[in-house]
Design an enzyme around this catalytic site. Structure first.
Site, PDB file in Angstrom:
ATOM      1  N   CYS A  20       0.799  -1.233   0.000  1.00  0.00           N
ATOM      2  CA  CYS A  20       0.000   0.000   0.000  1.00  0.00           C
ATOM      3  C   CYS A  20       0.823   1.271   0.000  1.00  0.00           C
ATOM      4  O   CYS A  20       0.532   2.217  -0.747  1.00  0.00           O
ATOM      5  CB  CYS A  20      -0.966   0.006   1.180  1.00  0.00           C
ATOM      6  SG  CYS A  20      -0.170   0.148   2.819  1.00  0.00           S
ATOM      7  N   HIS A  33      -1.881   1.382   6.994  1.00  0.00           N
ATOM      8  CA  HIS A  33      -2.272   1.457   5.592  1.00  0.00           C
ATOM      9  C   HIS A  33      -2.256   2.913   5.144  1.00  0.00           C
ATOM     10  O   HIS A  33      -2.455   3.832   5.948  1.00  0.00           O
ATOM     11  CB  HIS A  33      -3.688   0.867   5.424  1.00  0.00           C
ATOM     12  CG  HIS A  33      -4.195   0.849   4.024  1.00  0.00           C
ATOM     13  ND1 HIS A  33      -3.551   0.189   3.007  1.00  0.00           N
ATOM     14  CD2 HIS A  33      -5.287   1.428   3.452  1.00  0.00           C
ATOM     15  CE1 HIS A  33      -4.237   0.340   1.881  1.00  0.00           C
ATOM     16  NE2 HIS A  33      -5.279   1.096   2.131  1.00  0.00           N
ATOM     17  N   ASP A  35      -7.897   4.032  -3.717  1.00  0.00           N
ATOM     18  CA  ASP A  35      -7.021   3.052  -3.078  1.00  0.00           C
ATOM     19  C   ASP A  35      -6.641   1.980  -4.095  1.00  0.00           C
ATOM     20  O   ASP A  35      -7.467   1.151  -4.469  1.00  0.00           O
ATOM     21  CB  ASP A  35      -7.738   2.435  -1.874  1.00  0.00           C
ATOM     22  CG  ASP A  35      -6.798   1.678  -0.949  1.00  0.00           C
ATOM     23  OD1 ASP A  35      -5.688   1.321  -1.395  1.00  0.00           O
ATOM     24  OD2 ASP A  35      -7.171   1.439   0.214  1.00  0.00           O
TER      25      ASP A  35
END
Length: 273
Positions: A68, A106, A122
């Protein structure tokens, strides 16, 4: 070639004339289709550096993926360079028994478009939404990946207020299950260095315990190589798996299906001598 033009070519997109939500949707989908979610660096003894130049060198120059911090970090650079208003946000991922993970677990993006939209973007959470989610919407948002809701932290998935209501954080919920708790205060890339280090080194990190490379496919399915097991997931959720016998087969599959060229096979718990 100019770095952003090279990035656009990497994901098969053209430089947009305007930073609209339709453009953002297309860029997010193209990124998911071409840049894999992978944690190979952790098992190849490669340093993960959360700085703009190094992220672009990896994702664009080396044609790799990442997890991420790297994927959303690099994509955020691209979107900002194209003229989108981009804010980095921190989140804590829900694990077993819906327990929250570490701070800065994250990284996700809040993106504003020229046509007035405010979106959660995302590209670094594995099988997540394929298109941006409306940041201010609290009702159901239907996506090819499922039905999402952004609800006030402390509320149940149906949106009922709970004890933690009023914190300003949001729970991202997929098909009734919370995925991660999102802070709404702006962050900078350097804020995530500790989280990236923990996930790269801690024996308790799921990324240290596993080996994965995965991306979306054009037909709405997904391909995943986990260790030596290659799984093709169809759009309807059915899976077909096969095991690879040799290192040569593994390296060829990384190259042919993910565009990743490696000199050696990553192995959990192994580092270079």
């Amino acid at each position: 070639m100019e770095p952003m033009q090279a990035y656009l070519r990497r994901i098969g997109a053209e430089r947009p004339a305007r930073t609209t939500v339709d453009v953002l949707r297309e860029l997010q989908l193209r990124h998911l289709l071409t840049v894999p979610f992978e944690n190979l660096s952790i098992h190849l003894d490669e340093e993960i550096v959360l700085e703009q130049e190094q992220l672009l060198d990896k994702v664009v120059g080396a044609r790799r993926g990442g997890f991420c911090y790297e994927l959303n970090g690099a994509f955020g650079v691209l979107l900002a360079e194209l003229g989108f208003d981009v804010t980095l946000l921190a989140a804590r991922v829900y694990g077993e028994e819906e327990r929250l993970g570490i701070p800065f677990d994250h990284l996700a993006l809040r993106v504003r478009t020229v046509d007035g939209g405010d979106w959660l973007v995302d590209v670094g959470f594995g099988a997540n939404s394929r298109f941006p989610l409306a940041f201010g919407e609290r009702g159901e948002q239907v996506d090819p990946a499922g039905t999402f809701r952004l609800v006030e932290a402390g509320a149940d998935p149906a949106g009922v207020r709970g004890d933690a209501a009023g914190s300003g954080d949001l729970d991202v919920v997929l098909d009734g299950r919370p995925q991660y708790r999102l802070e709404t205060r702006p962050r900078v890339l350097g804020d995530f260095v500790g989280g990236a280090w923990w996930h790269s080194t801690s024996p308790y990190s799921p990324f240290k315990q596993s080996l994965v490379c995965s991306r979306l496919t054009e037909d709405g399915g997904r391909i995943t190589l986990s260790g030596r097991t290659f799984t093709v997931t169809a759009a309807d959720g059915t899976k077909e798996g096969s095991d690879l016998a040799t290192d040569e087969e593994v390296l060829e599959l990384y190259r042919e299906r993910f565009g990743i060229v490696l000199e050696r096979v990553p192995v959990i718990g192994k580092v270079s001598p």
